[in-house]
Enzyme design. Sequence first.
Site, PDB file in Angstrom:
ATOM      1  N   GLY A 261      39.914  38.816  44.411  1.00  9.67           N
ATOM      2  CA  GLY A 261      39.985  39.721  45.555  1.00  9.67           C
ATOM      3  C   GLY A 261      39.262  39.223  46.781  1.00  9.67           C
TER       4      GLY A 261
ATOM      5  CD  GLU B  26      38.586  44.267  39.441  1.00  8.33           C
ATOM      6  OE1 GLU B  26      39.489  45.007  39.029  1.00  8.33           O
ATOM      7  OE2 GLU B  26      38.797  43.332  40.256  1.00  8.33           O
TER       8      GLU B  26
ATOM      9  CG  ASN C  40      45.084  44.081  37.142  1.00 14.13           C
ATOM     10  OD1 ASN C  40      45.323  45.293  37.113  1.00 14.13           O
ATOM     11  ND2 ASN C  40      43.866  43.589  37.000  1.00 14.13           N
TER      12      ASN C  40
ATOM     13  CG  HIS D  87      39.867  42.546  34.994  1.00  9.52           C
ATOM     14  ND1 HIS D  87      39.045  42.733  36.077  1.00  9.52           N
ATOM     15  CD2 HIS D  87      40.950  41.883  35.451  1.00  9.52           C
ATOM     16  CE1 HIS D  87      39.637  42.218  37.161  1.00  9.52           C
ATOM     17  NE2 HIS D  87      40.787  41.693  36.802  1.00  9.52           N
TER      18      HIS D  87
END
Length: 271
Positions: A184, A108, A21, A106
């Site tokens: 992340g 996010e 991704n 997702h």
Amino acid sequence: MFCGINRVVMRNNRKIMIAGNWKEHLNVSQASHFMHRLEESIPIRQSVETVIIPNVLILQPISVNLDRRKFRLGAQDGYFVDAGAYTGEVSMAMLQDLVHYVLVGHSERRYVFNEGDDVVAKKMQAAIRNGIMPILCIGETLQERLARETKQILHNQLTAGLMNLTSREVAASVIAYEPVWAIGTGEFAKPDQVQEAINYIRKQVESLFGKRTASLVRILYGGSVDDLNAKSFLELSGCDGALIGGASLNQYKFAAIIEVAYRVQQERLGR
Ligand code: 13P
């Protein structure tokens, strides 16, 4: 349309998937250079399904020269209404000739863009309706993990996401367990935490859709996966691959993860 759903349901063994991704990184020319380098670094590995998930602008130009023996394409998002007055949106219907897969839910999208379970459910249905296999992302926040709510969250996101799908459609879908606190951050989940979540997700799919569907659906792990830790996840029982952010933008790391997946798959096949 790819008619991928029929293809996957007919196959009983679950092919390992490594999906990169790229998030909101790389413009068209950067992506085309990077793709060129990736193609040089990655050999053809038919037992590993490698999926590149770039931003929507890049999908069309990349698809022109894509080495389809090595890569498939996925979209990061898609709107659930096929066409209409929705400024700024790109629908699943518009993506269907370009991609095999689409990310849905997702974290996010859930937390930065406030997409709730109702939107996730509609996007799952729109993807399937348009012949695109959805990768449903689910996972708990740190606060939820600390409050011991992980299973409840997984249960809620899973049932909402798979709502109104048939067993056959669920079997063709992919579920990615992505704990939000591991995305992340470099702070990846421990393999036993991932094992517990994967077991739980497969059990839930079994209780909602039956044993056969649970044995067909692929479940991935995502969250700070890199070339050094990938093996510890890919070796887990019932872990069918990885969804990778940061490390998918490094050709050497991404190629190394694909090699790890290839070796794990060869071992599983007893070769
Ligand atoms: P990182 O691998 O950068 O943690 O991102 C994971 C992710 O969000 C993949 O969808």
